[in-house]
Motif scaffolding. Structure first.
Motif, PDB file in Angstrom:
ATOM      1  N   UNK A 147      44.373  38.829  31.776  1.00 42.74           N
ATOM      2  CA  UNK A 147      43.913  40.083  32.371  1.00 42.74           C
ATOM      3  C   UNK A 147      44.493  40.248  33.774  1.00 42.74           C
ATOM      4  N   UNK A 148      45.022  41.448  34.046  1.00 40.90           N
ATOM      5  CA  UNK A 148      45.583  41.784  35.354  1.00 40.90           C
ATOM      6  C   UNK A 148      44.794  42.955  35.933  1.00 40.90           C
ATOM      7  N   UNK A 196      53.792  42.378  26.690  1.00 39.53           N
ATOM      8  CA  UNK A 196      52.928  43.287  25.923  1.00 39.53           C
ATOM      9  C   UNK A 196      51.564  42.716  25.538  1.00 39.53           C
ATOM     10  N   UNK A 197      51.357  41.417  25.671  1.00 30.17           N
ATOM     11  CA  UNK A 197      50.064  40.826  25.320  1.00 30.17           C
ATOM     12  C   UNK A 197      49.029  40.992  26.432  1.00 30.17           C
ATOM     13  N   UNK A 198      49.470  41.271  27.632  1.00 26.63           N
ATOM     14  CA  UNK A 198      48.559  41.371  28.772  1.00 26.63           C
ATOM     15  C   UNK A 198      47.639  42.584  28.659  1.00 26.63           C
ATOM     16  N   UNK A 199      46.476  42.462  29.288  1.00 27.33           N
ATOM     17  CA  UNK A 199      45.526  43.563  29.411  1.00 27.33           C
ATOM     18  C   UNK A 199      45.415  43.939  30.884  1.00 27.33           C
ATOM     19  N   UNK A 200      45.329  45.245  31.165  1.00 25.52           N
ATOM     20  CA  UNK A 200      45.346  45.711  32.551  1.00 25.52           C
ATOM     21  C   UNK A 200      44.127  46.581  32.850  1.00 25.52           C
ATOM     22  N   UNK A 201      43.603  46.390  34.052  1.00 32.92           N
ATOM     23  CA  UNK A 201      42.591  47.294  34.600  1.00 32.92           C
ATOM     24  C   UNK A 201      43.173  47.869  35.880  1.00 32.92           C
ATOM     25  N   UNK A 202      43.392  49.173  35.891  1.00 32.42           N
ATOM     26  CA  UNK A 202      43.934  49.855  37.072  1.00 32.42           C
ATOM     27  C   UNK A 202      42.765  50.431  37.860  1.00 32.42           C
ATOM     28  N   UNK A 240      32.749  44.652  47.035  1.00 35.67           N
ATOM     29  CA  UNK A 240      32.947  43.497  46.151  1.00 35.67           C
ATOM     30  C   UNK A 240      33.631  43.867  44.830  1.00 35.67           C
ATOM     31  N   UNK A 241      34.588  43.037  44.449  1.00 39.66           N
ATOM     32  CA  UNK A 241      35.359  43.242  43.222  1.00 39.66           C
ATOM     33  C   UNK A 241      34.455  43.019  41.999  1.00 39.66           C
ATOM     34  N   UNK A 242      34.336  44.050  41.120  1.00 37.63           N
ATOM     35  CA  UNK A 242      33.448  43.914  39.967  1.00 37.63           C
ATOM     36  C   UNK A 242      34.034  43.130  38.799  1.00 37.63           C
ATOM     37  N   UNK A 243      35.348  43.007  38.722  1.00 41.30           N
ATOM     38  CA  UNK A 243      35.982  42.305  37.611  1.00 41.30           C
ATOM     39  C   UNK A 243      36.132  40.832  37.990  1.00 41.30           C
ATOM     40  N   UNK A 244      35.466  39.961  37.233  1.00 39.36           N
ATOM     41  CA  UNK A 244      35.453  38.535  37.550  1.00 39.36           C
ATOM     42  C   UNK A 244      36.513  37.780  36.752  1.00 39.36           C
ATOM     43  N   UNK A 245      37.038  36.731  37.365  1.00 37.64           N
ATOM     44  CA  UNK A 245      37.894  35.736  36.701  1.00 37.64           C
ATOM     45  C   UNK A 245      39.162  36.303  36.066  1.00 37.64           C
ATOM     46  N   UNK A 246      39.719  37.360  36.612  1.00 34.00           N
ATOM     47  CA  UNK A 246      40.990  37.867  36.091  1.00 34.00           C
ATOM     48  C   UNK A 246      42.099  36.853  36.378  1.00 34.00           C
ATOM     49  N   UNK A 247      43.143  36.905  35.585  1.00 33.75           N
ATOM     50  CA  UNK A 247      44.265  35.993  35.808  1.00 33.75           C
ATOM     51  C   UNK A 247      45.034  36.359  37.076  1.00 33.75           C
ATOM     52  N   UNK A 248      45.227  37.676  37.287  1.00 31.04           N
ATOM     53  CA  UNK A 248      45.957  38.133  38.475  1.00 31.04           C
ATOM     54  C   UNK A 248      45.251  39.360  39.057  1.00 31.04           C
ATOM     55  N   UNK A 249      45.075  39.336  40.360  1.00 24.84           N
ATOM     56  CA  UNK A 249      44.639  40.509  41.119  1.00 24.84           C
ATOM     57  C   UNK A 249      45.859  40.967  41.917  1.00 24.84           C
ATOM     58  N   UNK A 250      46.386  42.113  41.555  1.00 21.96           N
ATOM     59  CA  UNK A 250      47.645  42.585  42.118  1.00 21.96           C
ATOM     60  C   UNK A 250      47.400  43.597  43.229  1.00 21.96           C
ATOM     61  N   UNK A 251      47.998  43.340  44.391  1.00 21.30           N
ATOM     62  CA  UNK A 251      47.961  44.262  45.527  1.00 21.30           C
ATOM     63  C   UNK A 251      49.412  44.625  45.860  1.00 21.30           C
ATOM     64  N   UNK A 252      49.879  45.703  45.255  1.00 21.71           N
ATOM     65  CA  UNK A 252      51.270  46.115  45.460  1.00 21.71           C
ATOM     66  C   UNK A 252      51.323  47.254  46.467  1.00 21.71           C
TER      67      UNK A 252
END
Length: 390
Positions: free
Chosen positions: A262-263, A282-288, A321-333
């Motif tokens: 999860x990203x 393509x296997x990754x899941x994303x939350x924007x 506070x970030x509501x999504x816990x334990x994601x693989x990557x938190x991206x700040x682009x």
């Protein structure tokens, strides 16, 4: 005391050497020649947005020759012009002359009213756009001195490669954002510094002083959908430029190794970055995550669009506070550079409680080069600071 500059003859000789390298590369590979004509390719081949630039990446030696060529040309121009002329005409006057004229063209949509591959009289252009003919003529002739539009016959105007770019929606949005948001704040830098000395607050920027608005920039954009849409168009255009290109992010991290992970794309606006990454992994899941109005709009637009199956949108203020816990990557682009140290730290602090044992925080942003380590023009681009947010 600064080191003595090389002579104009030495600089001209170096220009000839590097110009030959660049020209030979273009010719030997049958690439579009450098031109300012209306039908010219608008980028140096291989440096434009990948969606519209089909040419291969530029070899290192050619890229270096081009960098040196541009720096040398400007140095030769400055030496030939003398310090007094450069300071007054090239630096002091460019802000309120060229910038103001370009703002006029943007505001009244003059570029869209000039036909492609044809010409129009100043009179017809003025009638078509509802502006004063004499003023319009003077403004366009000023821009023509910098190859923005040209006058093929007296009293008529046609496009050049640069003016034609003003008809491209995303680039037009960038010009509009710079000249109708940043330009207004640019003249208020000193006033803001006096009014808010040393402040790191988000609503103490020159943009706030210039526009007379107390809300922080992006919070105000939430109340103005047209200005928010223009900002996102600007970001789309910036993302297509070589130094901002998404490919650096895609190629610079092993996304496929995350499997079906999860990203969380924080401040991800339209989700275009997540969409680009998903094509490689393509296997990754994303939350924007972005502001409420942005998220609502993107849910509507992408509901049935192919490619968005594994991309969801969530309203979130990244200062909370970030509501999504334990994601693989938190991206700040390209997020942290928009804020003072105080608020950049707050973004990261709000993220910490959500991190799992394998979570990664990936910050993709500009890194300022040490003075004198890159070409002067490249360093100037790196040091460019928008008055709208600082």
């Amino acid at each position: 005391m600064s080191a003595p500059a090389p002579s104009v003859i030495d600089i001209a000789s170096q220009i000839q050497v590097n110009a030959a390298i660049v020209d030979n590369y273009l010719r030997s590979n049958s690439l579009p020649p450098l031109s300012l004509a209306e039908d010219a390719f608008p980028f140096f081949p291989g440096t434009g947005p990948t969606a519209i630039d089909p040419f291969p990446s530029v070899p290192t030696e050619v890229a270096e020759a081009r960098r040196s060529l541009r720096d040398s040309c400007e140095l030769l121009l400055h030496l030939a012009s003398t310090p007094a002329e450069v300071l007054f005409w090239n630096i002091a006057c460019s802000h309120h002359h060229s910038g103001a004229c370009l703002q006029y063209v943007y505001h009244f949509s003059l570029a869209d009213a000039v036909p492609l591959k044809d010409q129009i009289s100043f009179s017809d252009l003025a009638n078509k756009t509802g502006v004063d003919e004499r003023q319009c003529t003077r403004i366009l002739r000023m821009l023509m001195t910098q190859h923005v539009f040209y006058e093929p016959v007296p009293g008529h105007v046609s496009h050049t490669a640069m003016s034609k770019l003003l008809t491209v929606p995303s680039l037009r949005d960038s010009i509009g954002y710079l000249l109708e948001e940043g330009f207004i704040g640019a003249g208020k830098i000193s006033e803001a510094a006096e009014k808010y000395p040393g402040s790191q607050e988000r609503n103490h920027a020159p943009w706030n002083v210039g526009h007379g608005i107390d809300l922080p920039t992006f919070e105000f954009f939430e109340t103005s959908p047209k200005r928010m849409a223009r900002f996102f168009g600007n970001m789309e255009n910036m993302g297509g430029q070589d130094s901002y290109n998404i490919r650096h992010l895609i190629d610079g991290y092993d996304w496929e190794a995350l499997g079906a992970g999860k990203v969380v794309d924080m401040g991800g606006s339209t989700g275009h970055v997540s969409l680009a990454i998903s094509k490689k992994a393509p296997k990754l899941n994303f939350i924007v995550q972005d502001l409420e109005n942005v998220v609502h709009d993107m849910r509507e637009r992408t509901n049935e669009q192919p490619g968005y199956e594994k991309i969801s949108f969530e309203a979130h203020n990244f200062f909370t506070p970030q509501p999504v816990k334990d994601a693989d990557v938190y991206l700040l682009r390209f997020i942290c550079h928009d804020y003072s140290d105080k608020y950049a730290a707050k973004i990261l602090q709000s993220l910490v409680p959500a991190l799992g044992p394998k979570s990664k925080v990936l910050i993709f942003d500009g890194v300022m080069p040490a003075p004198g380590t890159v070409g002067r023009l490249e360093e100037r681009k790196a040091r460019y600071v928008s008055p709208s947010t600082t």
